[in-house]
Design a protein around this motif. Structure first.
Motif: not given
Length: 161
Positions: A142-151
């Motif tokens: 979840t954290s990994y893809h949250t970073g992608e959402l922010i980018v």
């Protein structure tokens, strides 16, 4: 603290919530403009809708695996990623966010429950996974893809946090 099971459970719950060193998934989704949900800026291979659905589906799958003795594995990657970058409707977007929230809360409740054994191998696990392992995997994913959402939000100009 390392030997205190209650402290370990509290840290797992905090990690799942996205509290600590990283922005949580619901902060990343908060205020996301629906009109941007299907966009793939700068040739990114995914849209916000695809990321949201991937996070939701994967978390649901990890929770199911952790709790369901009749768990059925899904096909990778086809079952884990929606093909269409555009959500079918704003209601579908909202339902996906709500389902993600419900599953995340269920996972948090599971790891917080002193009756849930964090360290025994899940009886139906074929690779000797434990609930502790699955909770770490859920939080990490979840954290990994949250970073992608922010980018993605930054590229779209909608990240104001």
């Amino acid at each position: 603290m390392a030997n205190d099971e209650g402290a370990v459970r509290a840290e797992l719950k905090k990690l799942l919530e996205g509290k600590g060193a990283h922005t949580g998934v619901f902060t990343a989704l908060d205020g996301f403009p629906f009109e941007d949900a299907g966009k793939r800026p700068h040739d990114l291979p995914y849209s916000a809708w695809q990321l949201l659905e991937h996070i939701r589906f994967t978390l649901s799958d990890l929770l199911d695996f952790s709790t369901n003795s009749h768990y059925q594995a899904h096909a990778w990657p086809d079952d884990y990623w929606v093909k269409d970058p555009q959500p079918p409707s704003e209601d579908a977007w909202k339902k996906s966010v709500s389902a993600l929230r419900a599953d995340l809360q269920a996972f948090e409740k599971l790891v917080s429950d002193p009756h849930s054994n964090l360290h025994d191998v899940i009886p139906w696990a074929d690779n000797k996974q434990t609930l502790f392992h699955e909770a770490l995997l859920a939080a990490d994913h979840t954290s990994y893809h949250t970073g992608e959402l922010i980018v993605l939000r930054r590229l779209l100009g909608s990240w104001k946090k």
